[in-house]
Design an enzyme around this catalytic site. Structure first.
Site, short mmCIF file in Angstrom:
data_model
loop_
_atom_site.label_atom_id
_atom_site.label_comp_id
_atom_site.label_asym_id
_atom_site.label_seq_id
_atom_site.Cartn_x
_atom_site.Cartn_y
_atom_site.Cartn_z
N TYR A 172 -20.33 -7.57 -3.24
CA TYR A 172 -20.65 -9.04 -3.58
C TYR A 172 -22.17 -9.09 -4.21
CZ TYR A 172 -21.91 -10.21 1.05
OH TYR A 172 -22.75 -10.31 2.60
N GLU A 173 -22.49 -10.13 -4.97
CA GLU A 173 -23.98 -10.53 -5.61
C GLU A 173 -23.95 -9.27 -6.80
OE1 GLU A 173 -26.88 -12.17 -3.70
OE2 GLU A 173 -25.70 -13.32 -2.24
N GLY A 174 -22.74 -8.68 -7.26
CA GLY A 174 -22.89 -7.53 -8.25
C GLY A 174 -22.49 -6.40 -7.37
#
Lengths: 259, 344
Positions: B327-329
């Site tokens: 997550y978050e990239g």
């Protein structure tokens, strides 16, 4: 209102081990904490401050590293902190310690002096009362509840089998026990302020005390011997109905000529 | 179960508002101090760690950096103190890393914007009061048509859809946000129309440092449990930490953790010092999350069969680690960020 809280930095006895040969505490690598009862004293001072407005000063006698304990008290919400530290204080017993602290407190404006009941490293419960005697203050020990009407204090003092409710005029000294309150955690913003705030450093010449009363010289207590409690052998458990078990216990005690 | 009471207490003592100014009831601290707090919390509970990071690094950082003074005054104090919970809505079924694919639209209607669309995988959405939502004000412009809004749970037309059943960080509340003719006052637009993409990307850079700190904390927590277990567990007549092969594996894990730690703190310090931090944040997140996955997997191995059952915390920590690589990239996107800087 001005409140002075006396605190002590102590080794965290949950982590401490005892030197089996010397019978003393091994303090190396043991974290230092604010004495738990003292934290209750700080909390009660802060509650009085929140409710009635007060300036809370924490004070400790100890080595320079005791500053950390004072910073923690500031992070909890105390306004000022004083560290009294001097080689002349080395070897102080409870009498010398209470006279030293009293000599510092007398330099301050105060309405209430608070302390923890006792420290977890010494367990004497003498320093709080000693300060009150030195300053000629009324004192209530084992405080488990504090009510303040703006003038007088109504204090509940814990007894072994109950409690007493006492009214006390200020100035006075109170010693706190753990059932008094639940000490708050430090506020993040106060942690940052604590780094900026200077702890006031006092030495023997800054306080009002007879030099003869300081340190080892002023300490009538002589430690004759320290030792660790011997652990007893494990007991014997008999699983019998109560009456039969009692009979077994009686016969064992008779065997050893205790009864 | 998300420990909402403890989370609110984190607000009361000033953890949620740690890096924000005291004028907004923050603690007046810096980003590194905040990152250390995320790390410490995640040593014990990575679910609370990510809720904290999403609220502080994403939701509140976006408002603090890109919000107007009025918006900051209105929203930050409640978020800093935990009276309100914050969330950040960018991801949609068809748009994750590729923000140009956002389908949520915002149409100006007098003094309001009317939002329609759906967000998914949004951390804190089921418990949040204050959302930062990204929506297209002009789809023809692609990412340049993306705008950011502060949306309150109380606004008409916003609701929470499905709450996800996840492999790890199971107590973190992650779900859909559904907007059906959701009425948002025009004053709740953050920055200007079309500035949403920049706001999202720059805010995510900061969020990645939070995820990196979360991953670091998970690895350290798993290591602490494993050291304690290895001192207790006896095989062949001795505690298993006496076996040199296991000792050396632990030494390797320690080295991985320390590598990650320096990158995480470096990224936080770059942000503190006003330096560019997109690359250092990507490096920190990539290395720390891979470290967490590897260390927790090894920690399960050190526990033997006990590591595989739910009575011991390393089982949970291994599952919690996986998402930090995603997550978050994803870590693949982190490599795009890092190499993209190289060949610019």
């Amino acid at each position: 209102m001005n409140i002075v809280v006396c605190v002590k930095q102590v080794p965290d006895t949950n982590e401490v081990k005892i030197d089996p040969v010397k019978g003393t505490l091994i303090r190396d690598g043991v974290p230092s904490i604010i004495n738990p009862d003292d934290k209750n004293a700080i909390e009660e001072a802060l509650r009085l401050k929140d409710k009635h407005g007060a300036n809370v000063t924490v004070i400790t006698m100890g080595p320079p590293q005791a500053e950390v304990a004072l910073k923690e008290a500031i992070a909890m919400g105390a306004d000022d902190a004083i560290l009294i530290s001097d080689r002349a204080f080395a070897g102080s017993d409870t009498l010398a310690t209470s006279r030293t602290l009293a000599g510092a407190i007398t330099k301050l404006d105060f309405d209430i002096v608070m302390a923890g009941r006792q420290a977890i490293d010494g367990d004497t419960a003498q320093v709080g009362p000693g300060i009150a005697e030195s300053l000629n203050l009324p004192q209530v020990t084992y405080v488990e509840n504090v009510e303040f009407d703006g003038k007088n204090l109504k204090i509940r003092k814990a007894l072994e089998d109950g409690y007493e409710v006492l009214e006390v005029q200020t100035p006075c000294l109170l010693t706190a026990i753990d059932s008094l309150n639940e000490p708050r955690y430090m506020q993040m913003k106060n942690i940052f302020t604590a780094y900026d705030k200077e702890v006031i450093m006092w030495n023997a010449s800054d306080i009002d005390v007879n030099p003869e009363h300081l340190g080892l010289k002023g300490s009538p207590t002589k430690v004759k011997k320290t030792w660790t409690k011997e652990t007893k052998g494990s007991g014997e458990i008999v699983e019998l109905p109560a009456k039969e078990a009692a009979a077994v216990a009686i016969s064992k005690l008779k065997e050893k000529h205790y009864i | 179960m998300f420990p909402i009471d403890q989370y609110k207490k984190m607000g009361e003592i000033g953890l949620l508002g740690l890096p924000f100014g005291t004028e907004y009831e923050g603690a007046g601290g810096d980003y590194l101090s905040y990152i250390l707090a995320v790390e410490e919390i995640s040593k014990v509970d990575a679910s609370v760690g990510i809720s904290y990071s999403v609220q502080t690094s994403l939701n509140m950082s976006a408002i603090s950096t890109y919000g107007s003074e009025d918006q900051k005054k209105k929203y930050l104090p409640d978020l800093c103190t935990g009276r309100k919970i914050g969330s950040f809505g960018l991801t949609e079924p068809g748009a994750g890393t590729d923000a140009a694919g956002v389908r949520t639209v915002a149409v100006k209607d007098g003094d309001n914007y009317i939002l329609n669309g759906q967000k998914c995988f949004i951390t804190n959405s089921p418990i949040a009061d204050t959302f930062v939502i990204f929506a297209m004000t002009d789809r023809s412009k692609g990412t340049k048509g993306l705008s950011a809004f502060i949306v309150e749970k109380a606004f008409p037309g916003i609701s929470i859809g499905k709450i996800e059943d996840k492999m790890g960080i199971r107590s973190a509340q992650v779900g859909e946000i559904i907007m059906e003719d959701c009425v948002v006052p025009a004053e709740n637009l953050m920055g200007k129309e079309g500035k949403g993409f920049g706001i999202a990307m720059k805010t995510l850079d900061g969020g990645r440092i939070g995820v990196a700190a979360q991953a670091l904390g998970i690895a350290e927590g798993a290591m602490d449990h494993t050291i304690a277990y290895m001192k207790e567990r006896k095989q062949f007549g001795r505690a298993i930490h006496k076996f040199q092969y296991l000792q050396f594996r632990m030494a390797d894990m320690k080295a991985k953790i320390e590598q990650a730690r320096y990158l995480v703190y470096k990224a936080a310090m770059d942000k503190n010092n006003g330096k560019p931090y997109a690359e250092s944040a990507a490096l920190a997140k990539m290395v720390a999350s891979d470290c967490a996955m590897e260390v927790t997997t090894n920690c399960v191995q050190m526990h033997g069969g006990y590591g595989f059952i739910k009575d011991y915390p390393v089982e949970r920590m291994m599952r919690d680690s996986k998402i930090t690589q995603i997550y978050e990239g994803t870590n693949e996107v982190m490599r795009m960020v890092i190499s993209g800087n190289m060949f610019r």
